[in-house]
Design a protein around this motif. Structure first.
Motif, short mmCIF file in Angstrom:
data_model
loop_
_atom_site.label_atom_id
_atom_site.label_comp_id
_atom_site.label_asym_id
_atom_site.label_seq_id
_atom_site.Cartn_x
_atom_site.Cartn_y
_atom_site.Cartn_z
N THR A 1 1.24 -1.02 0.07
CA THR A 1 -0.08 0.39 -0.05
C THR A 1 0.61 0.83 0.04
O THR A 1 1.61 1.32 0.87
N GLN A 2 0.45 1.74 -0.45
CA GLN A 2 1.14 3.39 -0.75
C GLN A 2 0.54 4.34 1.00
O GLN A 2 0.82 5.68 0.92
N TRP A 3 -0.16 3.63 1.86
CA TRP A 3 -1.04 4.94 2.65
C TRP A 3 -1.04 3.57 3.92
O TRP A 3 -2.48 3.34 4.18
N GLY B 1 3.69 1.93 -7.32
CA GLY B 1 2.43 1.97 -6.80
C GLY B 1 1.84 2.61 -7.78
O GLY B 1 0.30 2.17 -8.29
N PHE B 2 1.69 3.99 -7.99
CA PHE B 2 1.43 5.02 -9.54
C PHE B 2 -0.09 4.96 -8.97
O PHE B 2 -0.63 5.63 -10.14
N GLY B 3 -0.33 4.56 -7.74
CA GLY B 3 -1.53 5.87 -7.65
C GLY B 3 -2.29 3.82 -7.16
O GLY B 3 -4.14 4.48 -6.63
N ALA C 1 -6.58 7.28 -9.28
CA ALA C 1 -5.20 8.39 -9.58
C ALA C 1 -3.93 6.99 -10.33
O ALA C 1 -3.80 6.00 -9.57
N MET C 2 -4.34 7.35 -11.39
CA MET C 2 -2.82 6.89 -11.50
C MET C 2 -2.01 8.10 -12.28
O MET C 2 -2.69 9.34 -12.80
N ARG C 3 -0.40 8.32 -11.73
CA ARG C 3 0.63 8.96 -12.16
C ARG C 3 -0.59 10.24 -13.52
O ARG C 3 -0.93 10.09 -14.32
N ALA C 4 0.03 11.41 -12.17
CA ALA C 4 -0.82 12.66 -12.74
C ALA C 4 -2.73 12.86 -13.40
O ALA C 4 -2.67 12.40 -14.32
N PRO C 5 -3.13 11.64 -12.21
CA PRO C 5 -4.71 11.73 -12.66
C PRO C 5 -5.66 13.12 -13.10
O PRO C 5 -4.66 14.26 -12.29
N GLY C 6 -5.78 12.62 -14.13
CA GLY C 6 -6.21 14.82 -14.90
C GLY C 6 -5.03 15.32 -15.82
O GLY C 6 -5.71 14.68 -16.72
N VAL D 1 -1.35 9.83 2.54
CA VAL D 1 -0.58 8.98 1.43
C VAL D 1 0.55 9.84 0.58
O VAL D 1 0.54 10.81 0.15
N ALA D 2 1.41 8.73 0.22
CA ALA D 2 1.89 8.27 -0.98
C ALA D 2 1.59 8.13 -2.19
O ALA D 2 1.95 7.49 -2.99
N GLY D 3 1.56 9.61 -2.19
CA GLY D 3 0.52 10.34 -3.49
C GLY D 3 0.17 11.81 -3.83
O GLY D 3 1.19 12.04 -3.15
N GLY D 4 0.09 11.95 -4.98
CA GLY D 4 -0.20 13.58 -5.05
C GLY D 4 1.53 14.02 -5.07
O GLY D 4 1.04 15.64 -5.25
N SER D 5 2.28 13.70 -5.56
CA SER D 5 3.97 14.07 -5.50
C SER D 5 4.35 14.48 -4.10
O SER D 5 4.53 16.05 -4.53
N GLY E 1 7.20 13.52 -8.37
CA GLY E 1 6.82 11.77 -8.65
C GLY E 1 6.13 12.24 -10.19
O GLY E 1 6.42 10.99 -11.25
N GLU E 2 5.29 12.98 -10.66
CA GLU E 2 4.19 12.96 -11.10
C GLU E 2 4.02 13.68 -12.66
O GLU E 2 3.39 12.97 -13.44
N ILE E 3 4.81 14.74 -12.84
CA ILE E 3 5.08 15.75 -13.32
C ILE E 3 5.35 15.44 -14.95
O ILE E 3 4.80 15.08 -15.71
MO1 MOS Z 1 -0.60 8.76 -7.57
S1 MOS Z 1 -1.32 8.38 -8.91
O1 MOS Z 1 -1.09 10.21 -6.79
O2 MOS Z 1 -0.23 7.56 -7.29
#
Ligand code: MOS
Length: 750
Positions: A213-215, A244-246, A352-357, A508-512, A709-711
């Motif tokens: 998990t990323q969280w 993970g990538f989301g 969410a997948m890498r750079a969602p939206g 969460v390890a997301g959203g860069s 991470g995502e840009i």
């Molecule tokens: Mo990222 S798509 O916020 O794990």
């Protein structure tokens, strides 16, 4: 702050291209991923999934499965422990309002309907094939073409999902040059190397879960609520992730199923999703259809953008692929209308997948701007430059720091952009058509409150702990670098422990946002530990630094030293002994303040791509790629560069290869394996270069670093599509750009 802060060692580790401190553990196999959990002789669980998209379970025959040697238990909605249905929020991040194994209702093909638990992995898998399930199937809607339920979400993750300013329709209609084009992107699936895994064990009413998990904190919260336990009675451990990538960011049903299985059997249970199951069990990127209308002057100055996004979600969960989100801020334009419509379908919930939206959004907008450039007879890079936004037009706020123009300049120079012939289809080399494309990259700079603990002990060890994650991104290394600089020690002398819900809280390890959130917390904790050490050093009669004012002390080479006479020194290990409490321990924290009310925080970049198309072989290749990024201060150029290269590689996949295909009648994913779901391999990936335009963003946080991470993926698909147009004269508005879409290429096409 005080003079003591200024006395802290000058930065040495941060900013260096340090090798990963976890690299040795990974290449030697010492790193324990979730499936390597140190649990002896677990039972194995195999999930059985629905084979219909909509309806209910009418009958279940478990006898053959139960009679198979080694099968211990079979859980379905009829006998699984009861758990409540939870709703998504940022404390219980459930993606689906659908607690698993609780009813006979089926909301999508691939929904978990049973779990077979056995002594061996093989028996569990074999038992899963022996379950006989009868269904009553109802007509399903699985395509955007036939969707009847369309929602217009007002907000998404705190942002206006239908933003407007000015009078976009009027400005568009009055414009001298107009572009009106619709771009589509297919569903895409994350496919991390490591599939989702949960190993669950109950002991004395307490639950321990090793989960990919990323969280850890989010997973813990959902499990605690599901079993009506205090959060302290649930521990979630996830020290290493194979990507993970989301798809491991929010909570999906399988950890709950593993925990149920362990509870019912009173044995530890290991559940590993198959690659096939990964296509329906932990989200995907929604398909998008994006109509972009641009009104501009003949000089290519933007006057209006209308961006209408149609995406999908499931019946049991809402996710908005917010492809229009950055359209409101990316360029200097007064009249904007962005809409997001979401079709509710009988499919699993996207996520969410890498750079969602932003990944699909920058493809559509970046393509439309390229179309505008040709309509105006201008160089596409000039169109980007002359519409640069000096402030964030969506909020009116100044950007905290923005080096996008410098990214365009440095990229153009390094890529050799000025040599680009203007006309499409004008450049041939060795029988191949050659083309160059450019597009803008962007991603918001996010931060969340975070904490970290730094502990100095008598053996000289510096320990850093926080409930954050390293998805393969470099977090272990970066946190060590940050702590090393505050304490004046070598980063290799630091032990970083992350991925455990019992450690200090992290988002969460997301959203860069991990470096920007957790990094400052580690810095704060290390500073506090440093102050404690200095206090002991200057007050203890046995210290070589006794009596010195704090400002005359500095941290260097693993010890506190007198600035005037560096040979007067005390090691941290000695200071811990002198302190007498066994350890120097400090909890640090960091959180965003009110700076969001004054400044707009975004990262930017410019993607330059060269493609070559062999018309006789219908072979399209990216032959060169360069990304130039402005992400504030770069904490580690080596790991940051890897992040960007990974993003660009994925952008190649998105542009040319990836497509999750559903059966149009039943919604089943027919590309549910890595043979049919194409990702870039070495032959698809050229030399990729990455440059950083570095300007520390100290208004954002004490490190001056925004996320990386995502840009990296943003803008890549547009740059490739634009290069393909430049090479071939064919404008492909539907990803992926497979060779058949370029057949019949010619000057009149497009
Ligand atoms: Mo990222 S798509 O916020 O794990």
């Amino acid at each position: 702050m005080s003079t003591v802060i200024e006395a802290v060692a000058v930065s040495r580790a941060v900013g260096q291209p340090l090798d990963r401190i976890d690299g040795h553990a990974k290449v030697t196999g010492a790193a324990r991923y979730a499936a390597d959990a140190p649990i002896a002789a677990p039972l194995h669980a195999a999930i059985v999934q629905s084979t219909i998209p909509c309806g209910r379970i009418a009958a279940i025959d478990e006898s053959a499965a139960r009679n198979l040697a080694g099968v211990v238990e079979v859980l379905t909605y009829r006998n699984a422990p009861r758990v409540p249905v939870l709703s998504f929020d940022f404390t219980t991040p459930v993606t689906e309002e659908l607690a698993p194994l609780q009813s006979d209702a089926i909301a999508y093909d691939g929904q978990h309907v049973a779990v077979v638990i056995a002594e061996t992995f093989e028996a569990a898998r074999a038992g899963a094939t022996l379950l006989r399930i009868g269904y009553e199937r109802r007509e399903a809607e699985v395509s955007l073409d036939t969707a009847r339920t369309i929602e217009h979400p007002e907000q998404w993750f705190g942002d206006d999902a239908q933003p407007r300013r000015g009078d976009p329709e009027r400005a568009y209609n009055a414009a001298a040059v107009r572009v009106d084009a619709t771009y589509t992107t297919p569903e895409e699936t994350h496919n991390p190397l490591e599939p989702s895994v949960t190993v669950a064990e109950w002991r004395d009413g307490e639950l321990t879960v090793y989960d990919a998990t990323q969280w850890v904190r989010g997973t813990r919260a959902v499990l605690a609520k599901s079993f009506e336990l205090d959060e302290e009675k649930v521990r979630v451990i996830s020290p290493f992730l194979g990507g993970g990538f989301g798809c491991k960011g929010f909570f999906w049903p399988h950890p709950l199923i593993a925990a149920m299985a362990a509870k019912v059997t009173n044995r530890p249970v290991k559940l590993v999703l198959t690659r096939e199951q990964m296509f329906t069990s932990c989200g995907y990127r929604s398909e998008t259809r994006q109509r972009v209308r641009i009104g501009a002057s003949r000089e290519g100055r933007l006057q209006a953008i209308l961006h209408d996004v149609l995406a999908e979600s499931s019946r049991v969960g809402m996710f908005v692929e917010s492809a229009g989100a950055v359209t409101t801020m990316l360029y200097d334009v007064s009249n904007i209308a962005v809409t997001h419509r979401i079709a509710r379908l009988d499919v699993p919930t996207p996520t969410a997948m890498r750079a969602p939206g932003k990944a699909p959004g920058t493809y559509a907008l970046g393509s439309a701007l390229d179309e505008l450039a040709y309509a105006c007879g201008l160089d596409p890079l000039d169109v980007l430059r002359r519409n640069d936004a000096a402030v964030d037009r969506s909020s009116g706020l100044p950007f905290s720091s923005k080096q996008l123009l410098a990214c365009y300049e440095r990229g153009a120079e390094a890529f050799g952009w000025s040599a680009r012939p203007k006309a499409p289809r004008a450049w041939r080399e060795g029988g191949e058509l050659v083309g160059w494309g450019v597009a803008t990259a962007t991603y918001p700079a996010l931060r969340s409150p975070a904490q970290a603990r730094v502990t100095l002990s008598t053996d000289g060890l510096v320990d850093v702990a926080s409930a954050t994650h390293d998805l393969g991104t470099g977090m272990y290394t970066i946190l060590a670098q940050i702590a090393a600089d505050e304490l004046g020690v070598d980063p290799r002398a630091i032990r970083v422990r992350i991925g455990d819900s019992s450690f200090p809280v992290a988002p969460v390890a997301g959203g860069s946002m991990s470096s920007a959130s957790v990094g400052p917390a580690v810095q704060d904790a290390a500073r506090r530990a440093y102050h404690e050490a200095v206090a002991i050093a200057t007050s203890s009669g046995e210290s070589a630094l006794h009596g010195l004012p704090e400002r005359d002390v500095e941290a260097r080479d693993g010890a506190l030293r007198s600035k005037a006479d560096p040979s007067r020194a005390v090691t941290y290990a000695d200071l811990v002994r002198l302190g007498g409490s066994g350890a120097i321990e400090a909890l640090g924290s960091a959180a965003p303040g009110d700076e969001d009310e004054r400044l707009s925080f975004y990262s930017f970049g410019a993607q330059f791509v060269e493609v070559r198309f062999d018309e006789e072989l219908a072979r399209l290749r990216v032959s060169r790629a360069l990304g130039v990024f402005d992400c504030g201060r770069i904490l580690n150029p080596k790991t940051a560069r890897s992040q960007m290269i990974g993003g660009i590689v994925w952008g190649i996949g998105m542009a040319m290869l990836e497509e999750t295909v559903r059966d149009p009648r039943y919604g089943a994913v027919v590309t549910n394996n890595l043979a049919d779901y194409h990702v870039p391999v070495n032959a698809d990936v050229p030399d990729i270069d990455v440059l950083f335009v570095e300007e520390p963003d100290l208004a954002f946080n004490s490190l001056g670093a925004r996320g990386v991470g995502e840009i990296g993926i943003t803008g890549v698909a547009a740059a490739i599509a634009n290069a393909v147009y430049h090479a071939t004269g064919v404008r492909v508005r539907d990803l992926p750009i497979v060779p058949e879409k370029l057949l019949g290429a010619g000057p009149a096409a497009g």
